[in-house]
Design an enzyme around this catalytic site. Structure first.
Site, PDB file in Angstrom:
ATOM      1  N   THR A  90      82.937  25.420 -22.887  1.00 14.62           N
ATOM      2  CA  THR A  90      82.660  24.100 -23.444  1.00 14.62           C
ATOM      3  C   THR A  90      83.498  23.819 -24.676  1.00 14.62           C
ATOM      4  O   THR A  90      84.029  22.729 -24.858  1.00 14.62           O
ATOM      5  CB  THR A  90      81.162  23.991 -23.819  1.00 14.62           C
ATOM      6  OG1 THR A  90      80.364  24.433 -22.731  1.00 14.62           O
ATOM      7  CG2 THR A  90      80.789  22.570 -24.172  1.00 14.62           C
ATOM      8  N   ARG A  94      78.593  18.419 -19.507  1.00 11.44           N
ATOM      9  CA  ARG A  94      79.469  18.919 -20.575  1.00 11.44           C
ATOM     10  C   ARG A  94      80.945  18.809 -20.216  1.00 11.44           C
ATOM     11  O   ARG A  94      81.812  19.087 -21.050  1.00 11.44           O
ATOM     12  CB  ARG A  94      79.120  20.375 -20.884  1.00 11.44           C
ATOM     13  CG  ARG A  94      77.732  20.569 -21.467  1.00 11.44           C
ATOM     14  CD  ARG A  94      77.312  22.033 -21.420  1.00 11.44           C
ATOM     15  NE  ARG A  94      77.089  22.482 -20.040  1.00 11.44           N
ATOM     16  CZ  ARG A  94      76.734  23.727 -19.714  1.00 11.44           C
ATOM     17  NH1 ARG A  94      76.595  24.636 -20.665  1.00 11.44           N
ATOM     18  NH2 ARG A  94      76.538  24.055 -18.445  1.00 11.44           N
ATOM     19  N   ASP A 100      80.121  36.046 -16.155  1.00 14.01           N
ATOM     20  CA  ASP A 100      80.070  34.986 -17.165  1.00 14.01           C
ATOM     21  C   ASP A 100      79.694  35.558 -18.534  1.00 14.01           C
ATOM     22  O   ASP A 100      79.084  34.874 -19.359  1.00 14.01           O
ATOM     23  CB  ASP A 100      79.089  33.890 -16.753  1.00 14.01           C
ATOM     24  CG  ASP A 100      79.350  32.554 -17.439  1.00 14.01           C
ATOM     25  OD1 ASP A 100      80.457  32.365 -17.969  1.00 14.01           O
ATOM     26  OD2 ASP A 100      78.427  31.710 -17.455  1.00 14.01           O
TER      27      ASP A 100
END
Length: 385
Positions: free
Chosen positions: A100, A164, A286
């Site tokens: 992000t 986002r 992740d």
């Protein structure tokens, strides 16, 4: 030098009990019985592999190596990955990217973190770009990043169907993918485009439009978080049956699962049952991402930090709880991601290949030893040399 004696070698297919000799950072020999070499001035470490599998080091295709998060403000930033974390989890290759935050996080820091990990025994590579398109880069273009920076091997993670993201249309995604593909061709890389799938409906619609309306092939893309929700999983199954590659995320929370996320280990089984070819399925952790909880107005209300150890945990769970064949589960974190990202020397065990190896217990699949770059980095099971 390292000599592993009589481990059951999974490549990831089962090759039976073999000896494996490591010299420098490469695999020098594989045979049923390798005599102990005696070379003056060369130290030899002999590792007893009996009762253990010898498998390739894990390839984690999505790690926020320089830290992630930030959706909830500065207090929501997560810490960088430590080499010790990766090696203790059996991960010998990581592919780092931004998420992000491409404002306070930078590709300069991402590259520096990758090189720091390399210095400590973890093979670290990077993607250019972030959630947004146009993609932020280090040199001013996606192509130049791939051509001029050895560690940069692709683009991502570009966010789709997520509040986002930058909400790109098919032309924007096609143009970015074309640049990554072209830069990869010039540099001898795959230029794989990693796609972050959010909670939105029809999360792969933009990708399908690119494939239908441009010359970009389906295998240029790797959608991740495909187990985020039942509808995302179903869309990924359609994509996978059309010979697309799909990736499931192993880090999760109880809240995510309660909201409908499918645990990665279970998703592997369900994908196989749905007719997805095994070689099209990958897992990634992740790691170091924030796992946020959002309120009714999409404000972040808290977060946990994704754990790189979840990668091998998911493989064990797939095999021990869901009955997935070990060779199939193992390939999702070794040979498959290595092939998709164009890392030919990783993810397999072969003469001349990188000496990234793990010893795991044949019964419990518990990790015992990590060898990375030809050195024992974590755990030891020795015989006298």
């Amino acid at each position: 030098m390292i000599l592993v004696k009589q481990a059951r070698v999974l490549d990831p297919g089962d090759r039976g009990a073999l000896d494996v000799l490591v010299a420098g950072s490469r695999i020098f020999a594989i045979a049923p019985d390798i005599p102990t070499p005696r070379i003056p001035g060369v130290e030899l470490e002999v590792i007893d592999g009996r009762g253990q599998y010898l498998v390739p080091g894990l390839v984690d295709g999505l790690v926020h190596i320089s830290g992630g998060g930030g959706e909830g403000g500065f207090a929501g930033r997560t810490l960088p990955l430590l080499a010790e974390q990766a090696l203790a989890a059996g991960v010998t290759t990581v592919i780092g990217c931004l998420g992000t935050d491409a404002i306070t996080r930078s590709h300069s820091d991402l590259l520096a973190t990758a090189r720091a990990l390399q210095a400590k025994g973890v093979s670290a590579l990077c993607l250019t770009g972030s959630y947004a398109l146009p993609a932020p880069t280090l040199t001013g273009s996606i192509e130049r990043d791939l051509v001029l920076i050895p560690e940069i091997i692709g683009l991502g993670e570009v966010a789709l169907a997520d509040h986002r993201g930058s909400q790109p249309g098919w032309r924007e995604l096609a143009a970015a993918a074309a640049q990554s593909r072209r830069g990869g061709m010039l540099a001898g890389k795959r230029g794989t485009v990693l796609l972050h799938l959010g909670d939105g409906q029809d999360p792969l619609a933009v990708v399908e439009a690119v494939i239908e309306r441009s010359e970009i092939p389906r295998n240029q893309f790797l959608p991740t978080h495909c187990n985020r929700s039942p509808h995302t999983f179903q869309a990924a199954c359609v994509y996978g049956r059309a010979d697309g590659n799909i990736d499931f995320t192993t880090s999760t929370t109880e809240a995510f699962i309660a909201a409908g996320e499918i645990p990665a280990a279970h998703a592997v089984l369900l994908a196989l049952e749905a007719g997805i070819p095994a070689h099209r399925i990958t897992l990634s952790s992740d790691a170091q991402a924030s796992l946020p909880a959002f309120g009714s107005e999409q404000e972040m209300t808290g977060f946990q930090v994704a754990d790189i150890a979840s990668l091998w945990q998911a493989v064990r769970q797939a095999v021990l709880e869901y009955g997935v064949a070990l060779e199939v589960a193992l390939a999702t974190v070794t040979a498959n991601p290595a092939r998709i990202f164009g890392l030919e020397s990783r993810g397999r065990i072969f003469k001349g290949g990188r000496a990234d190896l793990l010893l795991v217990d044949e019964q419990t699949l518990a990790l015992a030893t990590t060898i990375s770059g030809g050195q024992v980095r974590w755990g030891r099971e020795r015989l006298p040399g």
